[in-house]
Design a protein around this motif. Structure first.
Motif, PDB file in Angstrom:
ATOM      1  N   ALA A 233      15.246   2.189   7.230  1.00 56.80           N
ATOM      2  CA  ALA A 233      15.323   3.598   7.632  1.00 56.80           C
ATOM      3  C   ALA A 233      14.395   4.385   6.719  1.00 56.80           C
ATOM      4  O   ALA A 233      14.827   5.043   5.773  1.00 56.80           O
ATOM      5  N   ASN A 234      13.113   4.249   6.990  1.00 55.63           N
ATOM      6  CA  ASN A 234      12.109   5.001   6.243  1.00 55.63           C
ATOM      7  C   ASN A 234      11.342   5.829   7.260  1.00 55.63           C
ATOM      8  O   ASN A 234      11.021   5.334   8.348  1.00 55.63           O
ATOM      9  N   ASN A 235      11.050   7.077   6.889  1.00 53.49           N
ATOM     10  CA  ASN A 235      10.384   7.944   7.860  1.00 53.49           C
ATOM     11  C   ASN A 235       9.038   7.382   8.337  1.00 53.49           C
ATOM     12  O   ASN A 235       8.531   7.790   9.379  1.00 53.49           O
ATOM     13  N   ALA A 236       8.489   6.408   7.597  1.00 53.87           N
ATOM     14  CA  ALA A 236       7.222   5.784   8.018  1.00 53.87           C
ATOM     15  C   ALA A 236       7.338   5.103   9.379  1.00 53.87           C
ATOM     16  O   ALA A 236       6.330   4.841  10.028  1.00 53.87           O
TER      17      ALA A 236
ATOM     18  N   VAL B  93       0.831  -1.215   0.000  1.00 54.32           N
ATOM     19  CA  VAL B  93       0.000   0.000   0.000  1.00 54.32           C
ATOM     20  C   VAL B  93       0.865   1.265   0.000  1.00 54.32           C
ATOM     21  O   VAL B  93       0.429   2.322  -0.418  1.00 54.32           O
ATOM     22  N   TYR B  94       2.111   1.129   0.445  1.00 55.39           N
ATOM     23  CA  TYR B  94       3.013   2.289   0.590  1.00 55.39           C
ATOM     24  C   TYR B  94       4.192   2.057  -0.358  1.00 55.39           C
ATOM     25  O   TYR B  94       4.066   1.399  -1.383  1.00 55.39           O
ATOM     26  N   ASP B  95       5.322   2.603  -0.009  1.00 55.34           N
ATOM     27  CA  ASP B  95       6.527   2.511  -0.827  1.00 55.34           C
ATOM     28  C   ASP B  95       7.080   1.068  -0.823  1.00 55.34           C
ATOM     29  O   ASP B  95       7.137   0.485   0.247  1.00 55.34           O
ATOM     30  N   PRO B  96       7.480   0.443  -1.925  1.00 54.81           N
ATOM     31  CA  PRO B  96       7.691   1.050  -3.242  1.00 54.81           C
ATOM     32  C   PRO B  96       6.489   1.011  -4.203  1.00 54.81           C
ATOM     33  O   PRO B  96       6.511   1.734  -5.193  1.00 54.81           O
TER      34      PRO B  96
ATOM     35  N   ASP C  96      -1.651  10.595  -4.450  1.00 56.06           N
ATOM     36  CA  ASP C  96      -1.552   9.254  -3.853  1.00 56.06           C
ATOM     37  C   ASP C  96      -0.561   9.199  -2.694  1.00 56.06           C
ATOM     38  O   ASP C  96      -0.707   8.381  -1.799  1.00 56.06           O
ATOM     39  N   ILE C  97       0.470  10.058  -2.720  1.00 55.95           N
ATOM     40  CA  ILE C  97       1.421  10.007  -1.600  1.00 55.95           C
ATOM     41  C   ILE C  97       0.742  10.542  -0.338  1.00 55.95           C
ATOM     42  O   ILE C  97       0.981  10.032   0.768  1.00 55.95           O
ATOM     43  N   SER C  98      -0.149  11.521  -0.483  1.00 55.05           N
ATOM     44  CA  SER C  98      -0.884  12.031   0.684  1.00 55.05           C
ATOM     45  C   SER C  98      -1.823  10.943   1.220  1.00 55.05           C
ATOM     46  O   SER C  98      -1.900  10.719   2.430  1.00 55.05           O
TER      47      SER C  98
ATOM     48  N   PHE D 232       3.719  18.193   5.670  1.00 57.10           N
ATOM     49  CA  PHE D 232       4.118  18.472   4.288  1.00 57.10           C
ATOM     50  C   PHE D 232       4.950  17.314   3.744  1.00 57.10           C
ATOM     51  O   PHE D 232       5.862  16.840   4.418  1.00 57.10           O
ATOM     52  N   GLU D 233       4.672  16.918   2.516  1.00 55.07           N
ATOM     53  CA  GLU D 233       5.342  15.754   1.923  1.00 55.07           C
ATOM     54  C   GLU D 233       5.773  16.021   0.489  1.00 55.07           C
ATOM     55  O   GLU D 233       4.980  16.518  -0.329  1.00 55.07           O
ATOM     56  N   ASP D 234       7.003  15.684   0.192  1.00 53.34           N
ATOM     57  CA  ASP D 234       7.500  15.627  -1.184  1.00 53.34           C
ATOM     58  C   ASP D 234       7.364  16.939  -1.967  1.00 53.34           C
ATOM     59  O   ASP D 234       7.019  16.932  -3.151  1.00 53.34           O
ATOM     60  N   PHE D 235       7.647  18.053  -1.283  1.00 57.26           N
ATOM     61  CA  PHE D 235       7.788  19.336  -1.986  1.00 57.26           C
ATOM     62  C   PHE D 235       9.181  19.363  -2.617  1.00 57.26           C
ATOM     63  O   PHE D 235      10.063  18.595  -2.236  1.00 57.26           O
TER      64      PHE D 235
ATOM     65  N   ASN E 100       7.642  18.673   8.360  1.00 61.82           N
ATOM     66  CA  ASN E 100       8.054  18.243   7.023  1.00 61.82           C
ATOM     67  C   ASN E 100       8.690  16.868   7.147  1.00 61.82           C
ATOM     68  O   ASN E 100       9.732  16.696   7.780  1.00 61.82           O
ATOM     69  N   ASP E 101       8.049  15.905   6.529  1.00 61.30           N
ATOM     70  CA  ASP E 101       8.451  14.509   6.680  1.00 61.30           C
ATOM     71  C   ASP E 101       9.825  14.231   6.077  1.00 61.30           C
ATOM     72  O   ASP E 101      10.644  13.525   6.667  1.00 61.30           O
ATOM     73  N   ASP E 102      10.092  14.790   4.908  1.00 62.32           N
ATOM     74  CA  ASP E 102      11.363  14.481   4.229  1.00 62.32           C
ATOM     75  C   ASP E 102      12.545  15.086   4.975  1.00 62.32           C
ATOM     76  O   ASP E 102      13.616  14.485   5.044  1.00 62.32           O
ATOM     77  N   ILE E 103      12.337  16.267   5.575  1.00 61.13           N
ATOM     78  CA  ILE E 103      13.416  16.929   6.307  1.00 61.13           C
ATOM     79  C   ILE E 103      13.511  16.367   7.730  1.00 61.13           C
ATOM     80  O   ILE E 103      14.555  15.876   8.155  1.00 61.13           O
TER      81      ILE E 103
ATOM     82  N   ILE F  21       8.252  13.828  -5.629  1.00 65.44           N
ATOM     83  CA  ILE F  21       7.665  12.583  -5.119  1.00 65.44           C
ATOM     84  C   ILE F  21       8.781  11.543  -4.964  1.00 65.44           C
ATOM     85  O   ILE F  21       9.472  11.225  -5.943  1.00 65.44           O
ATOM     86  N   LEU F  22       8.966  10.999  -3.754  1.00 66.98           N
ATOM     87  CA  LEU F  22      10.046  10.029  -3.487  1.00 66.98           C
ATOM     88  C   LEU F  22      11.274  10.515  -4.259  1.00 66.98           C
ATOM     89  O   LEU F  22      11.653  11.670  -4.153  1.00 66.98           O
ATOM     90  N   GLY F  23      11.897   9.623  -5.038  1.00 68.82           N
ATOM     91  CA  GLY F  23      12.996  10.068  -5.911  1.00 68.82           C
ATOM     92  C   GLY F  23      12.553  10.166  -7.358  1.00 68.82           C
ATOM     93  O   GLY F  23      13.383  10.346  -8.246  1.00 68.82           O
TER      94      GLY F  23
ATOM     95  N   GLY G 120      -1.473   7.704   0.791  1.00 68.37           N
ATOM     96  CA  GLY G 120      -0.667   6.585   1.294  1.00 68.37           C
ATOM     97  C   GLY G 120      -0.035   6.876   2.646  1.00 68.37           C
ATOM     98  O   GLY G 120      -0.040   6.028   3.543  1.00 68.37           O
ATOM     99  N   LYS G 121       0.511   8.087   2.816  1.00 71.49           N
ATOM    100  CA  LYS G 121       1.132   8.437   4.104  1.00 71.49           C
ATOM    101  C   LYS G 121       0.074   8.382   5.203  1.00 71.49           C
ATOM    102  O   LYS G 121       0.348   7.963   6.324  1.00 71.49           O
ATOM    103  N   LEU G 122      -1.148   8.824   4.886  1.00 68.62           N
ATOM    104  CA  LEU G 122      -2.212   8.800   5.894  1.00 68.62           C
ATOM    105  C   LEU G 122      -2.632   7.376   6.239  1.00 68.62           C
ATOM    106  O   LEU G 122      -2.969   7.081   7.388  1.00 68.62           O
TER     107      LEU G 122
ATOM    108  N   SER H 284      17.633   6.066  -0.998  1.00 67.29           N
ATOM    109  CA  SER H 284      16.778   6.581  -2.071  1.00 67.29           C
ATOM    110  C   SER H 284      15.685   5.581  -2.421  1.00 67.29           C
ATOM    111  O   SER H 284      15.928   4.381  -2.557  1.00 67.29           O
ATOM    112  N   ASN H 285      14.492   6.106  -2.596  1.00 64.38           N
ATOM    113  CA  ASN H 285      13.302   5.322  -2.940  1.00 64.38           C
ATOM    114  C   ASN H 285      12.814   5.744  -4.318  1.00 64.38           C
ATOM    115  O   ASN H 285      13.091   6.860  -4.738  1.00 64.38           O
ATOM    116  N   PRO H 286      12.018   4.912  -5.001  1.00 68.49           N
ATOM    117  CA  PRO H 286      11.722   3.520  -4.653  1.00 68.49           C
ATOM    118  C   PRO H 286      12.883   2.590  -4.986  1.00 68.49           C
ATOM    119  O   PRO H 286      13.979   3.067  -5.265  1.00 68.49           O
TER     120      PRO H 286
HETATM  121  O1  LIG Z   1       7.834   7.870   1.079  1.00 66.85           O
HETATM  122  C1  LIG Z   1       8.834   7.232   1.478  1.00 66.85           C
HETATM  123  O2  LIG Z   1       8.962   6.013   1.305  1.00 66.85           O
HETATM  124  C2  LIG Z   1       9.894   7.922   2.270  1.00 66.85           C
HETATM  125  C3  LIG Z   1      10.158   9.300   1.907  1.00 66.85           C
HETATM  126  O3  LIG Z   1       9.225  10.208   2.394  1.00 66.85           O
HETATM  127  C4  LIG Z   1      10.509   9.541   0.485  1.00 66.85           C
HETATM  128  O4  LIG Z   1      10.185  10.617  -0.035  1.00 66.85           O
HETATM  129  O5  LIG Z   1      11.157   8.675  -0.113  1.00 66.85           O
END
Ligand SMILES: O=C(O)C[C@H](O)C(=O)O
Ligand SMILES: NC(=O)c1ccc[n+]([C@@H]2O[C@H](COP(=O)([O-])OP(=O)(O)OC[C@H]3O[C@@H](n4cnc5c(N)ncnc54)[C@H](O)[C@@H]3O)[C@@H](O)[C@H]2O)c1
Ligand SMILES: [Mn+2]
Length: 563
Positions: free
Chosen positions: A464-467, A107-110, A176-178, A251-254, A274-277, A164-166, A180-182, A420-422
């Motif tokens: 090591a994922n912020n999740a 449901v989440y990454d990758p 979808d990232i919003s 905030f996610e993936d700005f 900010n999740d990424d930071i 978005i991710l990488g 999925g994170k929720l 780095s993801n995915p």
């Molecule tokens: O979404 C993830 O899997 C972690 C992180 O927030 C990312 O942007 O890669």
């Protein structure tokens, strides 16, 4: 004829009952499907609308899990699970809670990266997200009210989908990232799914393939930048704060050029994250503390190299730097332990292209005899001899055998986190890192990795994922009714993850396993809430922090439907 019959039906009054029944079945927050009791079916006009046998939620979970298992690919599995999500939130979260480690990569990454890339062609349901367009800012308040539909929103995840991710800029598809994170917030920390709102700020996209795609569902113009962009973000923040006074705003993936600016603008004013930071900073610090627990080395002896010094890379570096200060180093001593490598190579202070977040960690050329030659990661590793190497570069395979062996030649237990993801973007595979270092490397990866067998030892790989931390951080901050989320709370979150893994076990992971995500999210939440209360950041008195956290937790069980 048909319309005449319909008018008679409406006039008879049965219509309203039937309308209500349809609304219940079509509302994912109310729908129970075959689990509606006989009494509920009679009371709400559902009699005959469902097969007669009443199921328990456990029966439903068994049946849907068996269907899930028949799906041949991760993408098909996700699409199936999302169909349950679209129809029945309680059942979705029941299933998710029963299979948390198995479902996370689905449901989440990758896998979520695939659904973001293909969002417009896969679209079937807007999933209660708010789509806010920069071309129609005056509708913003109405759009947020429409999507909240009277619900008490306490948590928003918002993206503008530039990073978005990488995988970069995906415009409206990044919603979808919003979503999925929720989903992870609820599965991991028990945030009530009816109190959350996923938001995408559609400010355009610079991805030509989307602009050219007749199926693309977003605004068909380039990204709006500068004052107009920041005014739109600000209007969103103010409107959301007005409408939802108890809001935690994630905030996610700005993009790299905006993420830190936005965080710095609001972090002392409102409860924002900010999740990424910050989230990534926490999980990497927790992973380093775990790794040093295993190696027995000191934190302050480490030499840290960030490869890919963007939003996440700089956010992590800042967190590790703060920890060095907390552990007693002076600012000058601490700074001398950090090296950043980006596209240009090792970063030097005379570089006009440094970002504000990179500047404090850039070195003087005079520190090296061959500074002008340090243009690649390999050169930088050779010159610096880092003990820690963290990858947030989006460059697959960048941690090569040569580089890793060079690093291992100068430190007993190299700490290497390709984050780095995915999956397709990871700087290295855990298995290779262990093989190249004969089991010496202490590894964590951004996406889940299978254990590695080497020389009779099974190496568990931490994720090591912020999740692993943002759900607990949110739960704790919301439970404490904190005025802001500050650095002290963030530091406590990172430290709270220690002690779950036994470091003396051969092949121990540097971070706790995702199978225990729900348990340690609670640990993180309690540590964060406690810190808020100790700092007197709570808006209302809180006697018992543990209880405040426990009371907020939602469990996926059906409630009796009442009028
Ligand atoms: O979404 C993830 O899997 C972690 C992180 O927030 C990312 O942007 O890669
Ligand atoms: N595991 C996690 O929890 C986590 C969290 C956040 C981000 N990430 C991952 O980190 C990566 C970066 O995300 P971000 O939000 O920081 O993106 P970003 O765009 O802000 O940063 C990427 C950085 O890498 C640099 N870069 C690009 N090519 C490079 C090269 N050839 N050599 C060196 N540096 C190069 C860019 O210049 C930029 O500074 C993504 O893959 C993302 O999925 C992982
Ligand atoms: Mn992210």
């Amino acid at each position: 004829m048909l319309s005449q019959q319909l008018i008679e039906f409406i006039n008879k009054g049965d219509f309203l009952m039937n309308e209500k029944a349809q609304q219940i079945l079509n509302n994912p927050f109310l729908n129970k499907g075959t689990a509606f009791t006989v009494a509920e079916r009679q009371q709400f006009g559902l009699a005959g609308l469902l097969p007669p046998h009443v199921q328990t939620i456990d029966d439903q979970a068994k049946q849907t899990y068996a269907q899930y298992l028949t799906k041949p690919s991760m993408l098909e599995k996700r699409i199936f699970l999302m169909s349950i999500f679209n129809e029945n939130r309680v059942l979705f979260y029941k299933l998710f809670s029963q299979h948390i480690a198995e479902f996370m990569p689905i449901v989440y990454d990758p896998t979520i990266a695939d659904t973001i890339e293909n969002y417009s062609s896969l679209f079937v349901n807007p999933q209660n997200a708010a789509f806010l367009s920069i071309d129609d800012p005056d509708s913003m308040a109405t759009a947020l009210k429409n999507t909240a539909a009277g619900r008490n929103i306490k948590l928003i995840v918002v993206t503008d989908a530039e990073g978005i991710l990488g995988i970069g800029d995906w415009g409206t598809q990044g919603v979808d990232i919003s979503v999925g994170k929720l989903m992870v917030y609820t599965a991991a920390a028990g945030i009530d799914p009816s109190e959350v709102l996923p938001v995408v700020l559609d400010v355009g996209t610079n991805r030509q393939s989307l602009l050219d795609d007749p199926l693309y569902l977003g605004n068909r113009h380039e990204r709006v930048r500068g004052d107009k962009y920041y005014a739109f973000v600000d209007r969103f923040v103010q409107t959301a704060e007005d409408l939802f006074p108890d809001l935690y705003l994630h905030f996610e993936d700005f993009g790299r050029g905006n993420a830190a600016n936005i965080l710095n603008k609001y972090k002392n004013e409102i409860v924002t994250f900010n999740d990424d930071i910050q989230g990534t900073g926490i999980i990497v610090l927790a992973g380093l503390l775990g790794a040093l627990n295993i190696s027995g080395e000191n934190f302050t002896d480490q030499v840290y190299m960030s490869f890919g010094a963007g939003t996440a890379g700089a956010g992590i570096t800042q967190r590790i730097y703060e920890e060095m200060l907390q552990q007693g180093l002076s600012e000058k001593e601490a700074r001398s332990r950090f090296y950043m490598v980006d596209k240009q190579g090792l970063l030097f202070d005379d570089d006009p292209d440094l970002t504000p977040e990179q500047k404090p960690f850039a070195h003087k050329r005079s520190e090296f005899v061959n500074a002008d030659e340090l243009k690649t990661l390999a050169d930088a590793v050779k010159a610096v001899h880092p003990t820690i190497l963290v990858g947030t570069s989006t460059q697959p395979g960048a941690f090569t055998e040569t580089i890793v062996k060079e690093m291992a030649a100068h430190t007993a237990r190299p700490i290497i986190f390709p984050l780095s993801n995915p999956t397709k973007l990871a700087e290295a595979k855990a298995e290779d890192l262990l093989k190249w270092t004969n089991g010496k490397a202490l590894v964590a990866t951004g996406i889940p990795a299978e254990p590695v067998e080497l020389n009779g030892v099974t190496y568990e790989i931490g994720q090591a994922n912020n999740a692993l931390v943002y759900p607990g951080l949110g739960l704790g901050t919301i439970a404490a009714k904190a005025r802001v989320l500050n650095d002290e709370m963030i530091s406590k979150a990172a430290h709270s993850l220690g002690g779950i893994v036994d470091p003396t076990e051969p092949g121990a992971a540097v971070l706790p396993p995702v199978t225990k995500l729900d348990v340690f999210s609670q640990t993180v939440a309690e540590a964060v809430a406690k810190s808020a209360v100790v700092q007197k950041l709570n808006k209302e008195p809180i006697k018992d922090v543990k209880k405040a956290v426990a009371d907020l937790k939602w469990v996926p069980e059906y409630e009796e439907l009442t009028d």
